[in-house]
Motif scaffolding. Structure first.
Motif, PDB file in Angstrom:
ATOM      1  N   HIS A  41      -4.542  -1.392   9.115  1.00 22.54           N
ATOM      2  CA  HIS A  41      -5.562  -0.595   9.455  1.00 22.54           C
ATOM      3  C   HIS A  41      -4.640   0.798   9.630  1.00 22.54           C
ATOM      4  O   HIS A  41      -5.259   1.843  10.432  1.00 22.54           O
ATOM      5  CB  HIS A  41      -6.204  -0.968  10.611  1.00 22.54           C
ATOM      6  N   ASP A  99      -3.603  -0.569  -1.594  1.00 18.00           N
ATOM      7  CA  ASP A  99      -3.485   0.693  -0.980  1.00 18.00           C
ATOM      8  C   ASP A  99      -2.930   1.568  -2.246  1.00 18.00           C
ATOM      9  O   ASP A  99      -3.472   3.001  -2.256  1.00 18.00           O
ATOM     10  CB  ASP A  99      -2.121   0.797   0.002  1.00 18.00           C
ATOM     11  N   LEU A 139      -2.721   4.630   8.106  1.00 14.74           N
ATOM     12  CA  LEU A 139      -3.437   5.730   7.325  1.00 14.74           C
ATOM     13  C   LEU A 139      -3.305   5.412   5.918  1.00 14.74           C
ATOM     14  O   LEU A 139      -4.414   5.917   5.271  1.00 14.74           O
ATOM     15  CB  LEU A 139      -2.488   7.010   7.759  1.00 14.74           C
ATOM     16  N   GLY A 140      -2.570   4.592   5.497  1.00 16.46           N
ATOM     17  CA  GLY A 140      -2.563   4.317   4.157  1.00 16.46           C
ATOM     18  C   GLY A 140      -2.044   5.308   3.013  1.00 16.46           C
ATOM     19  O   GLY A 140      -1.645   6.364   3.645  1.00 16.46           O
ATOM     20  N   ASP A 179      -6.175   2.920  -3.746  1.00 13.22           N
ATOM     21  CA  ASP A 179      -6.784   3.888  -3.062  1.00 13.22           C
ATOM     22  C   ASP A 179      -5.819   5.063  -3.533  1.00 13.22           C
ATOM     23  O   ASP A 179      -6.502   6.396  -3.539  1.00 13.22           O
ATOM     24  CB  ASP A 179      -6.532   3.769  -1.632  1.00 13.22           C
ATOM     25  N   TYR A 225       0.367   0.732   6.618  1.00 11.19           N
ATOM     26  CA  TYR A 225      -0.782   0.721   5.307  1.00 11.19           C
ATOM     27  C   TYR A 225      -2.181   0.323   5.967  1.00 11.19           C
ATOM     28  O   TYR A 225      -2.101  -0.427   6.885  1.00 11.19           O
ATOM     29  CB  TYR A 225      -0.221  -0.686   4.613  1.00 11.19           C
ATOM     30  N   LYS A 226      -3.163   0.979   5.352  1.00  6.99           N
ATOM     31  CA  LYS A 226      -4.323   0.719   5.621  1.00  6.99           C
ATOM     32  C   LYS A 226      -4.916  -0.862   5.307  1.00  6.99           C
ATOM     33  O   LYS A 226      -5.317  -1.248   6.182  1.00  6.99           O
ATOM     34  CB  LYS A 226      -5.250   1.489   4.506  1.00  6.99           C
ATOM     35  N   HIS A 227      -4.321  -1.453   4.312  1.00  4.95           N
ATOM     36  CA  HIS A 227      -4.847  -2.996   4.051  1.00  4.95           C
ATOM     37  C   HIS A 227      -3.849  -3.761   4.836  1.00  4.95           C
ATOM     38  O   HIS A 227      -4.152  -5.052   4.423  1.00  4.95           O
ATOM     39  CB  HIS A 227      -4.963  -2.965   2.402  1.00  4.95           C
ATOM     40  N   TYR A 246      -3.753   8.591   2.477  1.00  4.79           N
ATOM     41  CA  TYR A 246      -3.552   9.785   3.604  1.00  4.79           C
ATOM     42  C   TYR A 246      -3.035  11.270   3.151  1.00  4.79           C
ATOM     43  O   TYR A 246      -3.676  12.242   3.153  1.00  4.79           O
ATOM     44  CB  TYR A 246      -2.773   9.297   5.004  1.00  4.79           C
TER      45      TYR A 246
END
Length: 330
Positions: A284, A51, A286-287, A54, A279-281, A290
């Motif tokens: 799932h 994350d 927004l991470g 990202d 967290y995205k990772h 976002y």
């Protein structure tokens, strides 16, 4: 001379770049672990790092990790993530809030703070001077016995109250600020007790221009925000993406109202991303990308429609204001 203290060392304020002002990267809070609340345990450094990568990929440069000693931080893991991604990470000395202090202290900390069973026992039995000395060591020597130093000092209070132990940690953090010149950050539960916190800081002689208050958007009260802003503190709107508390339109309106009143130089933005489901990772969510990738374009558009220069405000909130707020000024 001004500088910002990161886990990798001191840098110039101009080097900080695009900054999230209140996040959590790797932490295993004992309070939640003891209660089986897995969502509140960011316990996989590899997933956290993805994350952070990202965030960097969409233009991010720095993250203030607001995880204090009583929230189960992993200093080595967070420092390694910063080193491997090239993201500046600012660590945090000090304390969080009293309801977390029923948790047991991890064994690795006991050689540093003494053989107390819980955080509440430690804070209750230690003197303010002893707590101050602990915070100072974390800024000047390193967090939890590591060589990686904190770049801010923190205290917190509960919902609509300040307990005696919370006041004790507030005063210890204020005195550590005087000794180290580290910037001060506070946790406000649901955005309450901000003015009361500031009165206590004033009683300790703290210049409020060195202070930031967290979770201001959890109490969406424009009148209160103006009263707070008049004191000179930074207001952190760090619930971006948390629609269960309020829609983004509410947060943006609160921020733009402060801009209208002339307080654009005191606003910080972040996500307080402290759950796996955020967290995205991990799960799932927004991470960490976002805010930069999706929220900020909307904010800029709404600011422009309201007659402001949205890009200029974004530069203030994510670059210039963090560089000023998180600076040591010696």
């Amino acid at each position: 001379m001004s500088f910002i203290r990161t886990l990798e060392g001191d840098i110039s304020p101009q080097s900080l770049g695009f900054t999230y002002s209140h996040e959590h990267i790797v932490c295993r809070p004992a309070f939640w672990a003891e209660r089986g609340e897995s969502d509140l345990l960011l316990d996989d450094p590899e997933k956290s790092q993805r994350d952070v990568e990202d965030f960097k990929a969409c233009g991010g440069s720095a993250i203030v990790d607001a995880t204090a000693v009583d929230y189960g931080r992993d200093v080595e893991a967070v420092r390694r993530i910063g080193q491997e991604t090239g993201i500046h990470i600012v660590g945090t000395a000090g304390f969080n809030k009293s309801f977390l202090w029923d948790a047991r202290i991890k064994e690795e900390l006991k050689p540093i703070i003494g053989s107390y069973a819980t955080y509440a026992e430690w804070i209750d039995r230690a003197s303010i001077n002893e707590l101050t000395a602990f915070v100072v060591r974390e800024v000047e020597e390193g967090l939890e016995g590591t060589p990686f130093k904190a770049g801010q000092v923190k205290f917190g209070t509960g919902y609509n109250r300040i307990t005696p132990l919370e006041e004790k940690t507030l005063r210890a953090v204020a005195r550590a600020h005087h000794e180290t010149k580290a910037p001060v950050h506070s946790h406000t539960e649901v955005g309450t007790m901000a003015l009361e916190q500031l009165e206590l800081l004033r009683s300790e002689g703290v210049d409020l221009n060195f202070v930031s208050l967290g979770h201001m958007d959890r109490n969406p009260d424009p009148y209160l925000h103006e009263q707070i802003a008049r004191t000179g503190v930074y207001l952190s709107f760090d619930g971006i993406g948390k629609i269960k508390y309020a829609p983004e339109s509410t947060r943006i309106a609160l921020i733009l109202e402060l801009v209208r009143k002339g307080y654009e130089n005191q606003i910080l933005i972040s996500g307080d991303t402290a759950r796996k489901t955020y967290y995205k990772h991990y799960d799932h969510g927004l991470g960490l990308e976002y805010i930069k990738a999706k929220w900020l374009p909307r904010f800029v558009d709404e600011a422009n429609r309201s007659g402001f220069d949205g890009e200029k405000l974004a530069e203030k909130f994510f670059v210039h204001n963090p560089a000023a707020c998180f600076s040591f000024k010696k």
